[in-house]
Motif scaffolding. Sequence first.
Motif, PDB file in Angstrom:
ATOM      1  N   ARG A   7       0.721  -1.173   0.036  1.00 46.19           N
ATOM      2  CA  ARG A   7      -0.116   0.056   0.110  1.00 46.19           C
ATOM      3  C   ARG A   7       0.842   1.477   0.165  1.00 46.19           C
ATOM      4  O   ARG A   7       1.133   1.799   0.957  1.00 46.19           O
ATOM      5  CB  ARG A   7      -0.904   0.068   1.486  1.00 46.19           C
ATOM      6  CG  ARG A   7      -1.986   1.018   0.880  1.00 46.19           C
ATOM      7  CD  ARG A   7      -3.130   1.251   2.141  1.00 46.19           C
ATOM      8  NE  ARG A   7      -4.243   1.933   1.578  1.00 46.19           N
ATOM      9  CZ  ARG A   7      -5.061   2.746   2.265  1.00 46.19           C
ATOM     10  NH1 ARG A   7      -4.453   3.297   3.637  1.00 46.19           N
ATOM     11  NH2 ARG A   7      -5.749   3.460   1.733  1.00 46.19           N
ATOM     12  N   ASP A   8       1.359   1.755  -1.256  1.00 46.49           N
ATOM     13  CA  ASP A   8       1.944   2.842  -1.349  1.00 46.49           C
ATOM     14  C   ASP A   8       1.530   3.851  -2.267  1.00 46.49           C
ATOM     15  O   ASP A   8       1.892   4.952  -2.549  1.00 46.49           O
ATOM     16  CB  ASP A   8       3.438   2.608  -1.570  1.00 46.49           C
ATOM     17  CG  ASP A   8       3.734   2.001  -2.896  1.00 46.49           C
ATOM     18  OD1 ASP A   8       2.741   1.550  -3.712  1.00 46.49           O
ATOM     19  OD2 ASP A   8       5.039   1.508  -3.366  1.00 46.49           O
ATOM     20  N   ARG A  67      -5.514  13.148   4.783  1.00 44.63           N
ATOM     21  CA  ARG A  67      -5.612  12.846   6.358  1.00 44.63           C
ATOM     22  C   ARG A  67      -6.989  13.352   6.780  1.00 44.63           C
ATOM     23  O   ARG A  67      -7.456  14.639   6.591  1.00 44.63           O
ATOM     24  CB  ARG A  67      -4.363  13.394   7.143  1.00 44.63           C
ATOM     25  CG  ARG A  67      -3.341  12.685   6.606  1.00 44.63           C
ATOM     26  CD  ARG A  67      -2.099  13.103   7.569  1.00 44.63           C
ATOM     27  NE  ARG A  67      -0.738  12.407   7.244  1.00 44.63           N
ATOM     28  CZ  ARG A  67       0.194  12.594   6.401  1.00 44.63           C
ATOM     29  NH1 ARG A  67      -0.320  13.627   5.405  1.00 44.63           N
ATOM     30  NH2 ARG A  67       1.050  11.874   6.095  1.00 44.63           N
ATOM     31  N   ASP A 108      -4.561   4.880   9.771  1.00 46.19           N
ATOM     32  CA  ASP A 108      -3.608   4.167   8.996  1.00 46.19           C
ATOM     33  C   ASP A 108      -2.740   3.426  10.037  1.00 46.19           C
ATOM     34  O   ASP A 108      -2.727   3.912  11.080  1.00 46.19           O
ATOM     35  CB  ASP A 108      -2.902   5.433   8.278  1.00 46.19           C
ATOM     36  CG  ASP A 108      -1.773   4.542   7.375  1.00 46.19           C
ATOM     37  OD1 ASP A 108      -2.046   4.180   6.348  1.00 46.19           O
ATOM     38  OD2 ASP A 108      -0.459   4.788   7.801  1.00 46.19           O
ATOM     39  N   ASP A 144       0.042   3.297  10.293  1.00 46.67           N
ATOM     40  CA  ASP A 144       1.652   4.051  10.674  1.00 46.67           C
ATOM     41  C   ASP A 144       1.366   5.328  11.521  1.00 46.67           C
ATOM     42  O   ASP A 144       2.215   5.965  11.551  1.00 46.67           O
ATOM     43  CB  ASP A 144       2.505   4.076   9.514  1.00 46.67           C
ATOM     44  CG  ASP A 144       2.765   2.878   8.910  1.00 46.67           C
ATOM     45  OD1 ASP A 144       3.156   1.964   9.749  1.00 46.67           O
ATOM     46  OD2 ASP A 144       3.069   2.775   7.590  1.00 46.67           O
ATOM     47  N   GLU A 145       0.166   5.843  11.568  1.00 44.60           N
ATOM     48  CA  GLU A 145      -0.248   7.002  12.211  1.00 44.60           C
ATOM     49  C   GLU A 145      -1.618   6.927  12.646  1.00 44.60           C
ATOM     50  O   GLU A 145      -2.226   6.372  12.475  1.00 44.60           O
ATOM     51  CB  GLU A 145       0.222   8.044  11.287  1.00 44.60           C
ATOM     52  CG  GLU A 145      -0.813   8.147   9.940  1.00 44.60           C
ATOM     53  CD  GLU A 145      -0.555   9.198   9.165  1.00 44.60           C
ATOM     54  OE1 GLU A 145      -1.273  10.134   9.385  1.00 44.60           O
ATOM     55  OE2 GLU A 145       0.136   9.195   8.093  1.00 44.60           O
ATOM     56  N   ALA A 173      -6.797   8.811   9.974  1.00 41.98           N
ATOM     57  CA  ALA A 173      -7.240   8.102   8.554  1.00 41.98           C
ATOM     58  C   ALA A 173      -6.687   8.837   7.335  1.00 41.98           C
ATOM     59  O   ALA A 173      -6.432   9.782   7.534  1.00 41.98           O
ATOM     60  CB  ALA A 173      -8.532   8.354   8.809  1.00 41.98           C
ATOM     61  N   LEU A 174      -6.021   7.986   6.506  1.00 45.28           N
ATOM     62  CA  LEU A 174      -5.298   8.557   5.573  1.00 45.28           C
ATOM     63  C   LEU A 174      -5.909   7.801   4.142  1.00 45.28           C
ATOM     64  O   LEU A 174      -5.998   6.691   4.167  1.00 45.28           O
ATOM     65  CB  LEU A 174      -3.807   7.876   5.504  1.00 45.28           C
ATOM     66  CG  LEU A 174      -2.944   8.445   4.526  1.00 45.28           C
ATOM     67  CD1 LEU A 174      -2.616   9.908   4.408  1.00 45.28           C
ATOM     68  CD2 LEU A 174      -1.778   7.896   4.705  1.00 45.28           C
ATOM     69  N   HIS A 175      -6.011   8.720   3.310  1.00 44.66           N
ATOM     70  CA  HIS A 175      -6.532   8.150   1.742  1.00 44.66           C
ATOM     71  C   HIS A 175      -7.505   7.356   1.634  1.00 44.66           C
ATOM     72  O   HIS A 175      -7.653   6.027   1.285  1.00 44.66           O
ATOM     73  CB  HIS A 175      -5.305   7.787   1.084  1.00 44.66           C
ATOM     74  CG  HIS A 175      -4.348   8.667   0.860  1.00 44.66           C
ATOM     75  ND1 HIS A 175      -4.613   9.891   0.542  1.00 44.66           N
ATOM     76  CD2 HIS A 175      -2.851   8.706   0.660  1.00 44.66           C
ATOM     77  CE1 HIS A 175      -3.460  10.678   0.424  1.00 44.66           C
ATOM     78  NE2 HIS A 175      -2.211   9.946   0.035  1.00 44.66           N
ATOM     79  N   GLY A 220      -9.149   5.432   4.526  1.00 44.06           N
ATOM     80  CA  GLY A 220      -8.825   4.216   5.488  1.00 44.06           C
ATOM     81  C   GLY A 220      -7.810   3.088   4.937  1.00 44.06           C
ATOM     82  O   GLY A 220      -7.788   3.227   3.740  1.00 44.06           O
ATOM     83  N   PRO A 221      -7.584   2.015   5.620  1.00 43.59           N
ATOM     84  CA  PRO A 221      -6.685   1.197   5.561  1.00 43.59           C
ATOM     85  C   PRO A 221      -7.166   0.366   4.205  1.00 43.59           C
ATOM     86  O   PRO A 221      -6.226  -0.188   3.377  1.00 43.59           O
ATOM     87  CB  PRO A 221      -6.857   0.266   6.621  1.00 43.59           C
ATOM     88  CG  PRO A 221      -7.190   1.147   7.863  1.00 43.59           C
ATOM     89  CD  PRO A 221      -8.385   2.124   7.378  1.00 43.59           C
ATOM     90  N   GLN A 270     -15.436   1.473   5.312  1.00 44.10           N
ATOM     91  CA  GLN A 270     -14.472   2.228   6.111  1.00 44.10           C
ATOM     92  C   GLN A 270     -14.957   3.159   7.029  1.00 44.10           C
ATOM     93  O   GLN A 270     -14.510   3.927   7.475  1.00 44.10           O
ATOM     94  CB  GLN A 270     -13.483   2.936   5.206  1.00 44.10           C
ATOM     95  CG  GLN A 270     -12.871   2.028   4.114  1.00 44.10           C
ATOM     96  CD  GLN A 270     -11.759   0.995   4.966  1.00 44.10           C
ATOM     97  OE1 GLN A 270     -10.670   1.330   5.320  1.00 44.10           O
ATOM     98  NE2 GLN A 270     -12.277  -0.239   5.079  1.00 44.10           N
TER      99      GLN A 270
END
Length: 335
Positions: free
Chosen positions: A59-60, A72, A90, A92-93, A96-98, A100-101, A130
């Motif tokens: 997931r990049d 975010r 996310d 790693d933080e 929530a990013l982009h 959701g996971p 999500q």
Amino acid sequence: MPTPPPGPTSVTLTAPGLRVDLLSTGAAIARVELTDGHGDGPVDVVLGHADLADYGRVRDFQGATIGRVANRIDAGRFRLGDRPVEVPPDPDEPHALHGGPEGFDQREWALVEATDDRATWSLTSPDGDQGFPGEVEVEVRYAVTPGRLTVEHRATTAAPTPVSLTNHSYWNLDGEGAGDILDHTLQVDADTYLPVRPDQIPTGEVRDVSGSPFDLRRPVVLGEALAVDDEQLEIGQGYDHHLVVPGGGLRRHAVLVGGSGRRMEVWSDRPGLQVYAGAHFDGTVTGPRGVAYGPRAGIALETQAFPDAVNQPHFPSVVLEPGQTYASTTEWRFG
């Protein structure tokens, strides 16, 4: 709606001097190959994965369609009217990013139609996806003409819900795997930008770019700009900020020029541009040419709405209502 295929499907679009490979995973751009006289032969200027299966495993966000909400969301929480909404953070933080996971970048999209120079992908995002309310129908339409790649995003919803879509391609105009982009020059037609807290959520301020490394109204060499001692650059490990492009409708957002002289203009009708200078690449991702991507291997220029707009009432709203159609256009113009 068409039924998504069981595994990745690829489509190739062509126009004179331009070839674009698309992938059903994330409705992603996997290759943008230019034949433009700036090299010995065709050059792929967008980063990608050597193994197409990695678009779903790693997931990049490379080349992918981002949704339901790009960027975010503070702690993954917001209120929609009287209703609290929570989106998983996310891994790693804390935010929530982009989307959701398991955002739109991780989905297998259905191919609606494809010709030599255009293709349309569709996705149904169910109610509660999500944590977001309302079933959303989404289409991503790609088209090529000589020297130009266009993407159009369309969405409708059955209930009020935030929608903010973007494409997350990383660009290296000297060719994917050619090294870093520190010799590229970047110009962004923005007078203001959104400073962020140490956890990379916008503070709410819309700050004048004057006298800062975010003054990109004239071209700057990325290596020189990223070397400036600045608190905001330290927070983002370089550029990872939203720049506000004034005006409305389809207008120029940015100009990127590689060391080769190859040039790309970004045009969009979105409110601004998230500039992310690829600090996270650490050699663990290998591109199509078999070259491992190191820091600054590419730069993302994401046309989008303001980050965390769902929690900041003075930011332009990203809530889509039933009966409305979300519609956006972004063009990449190569020269």
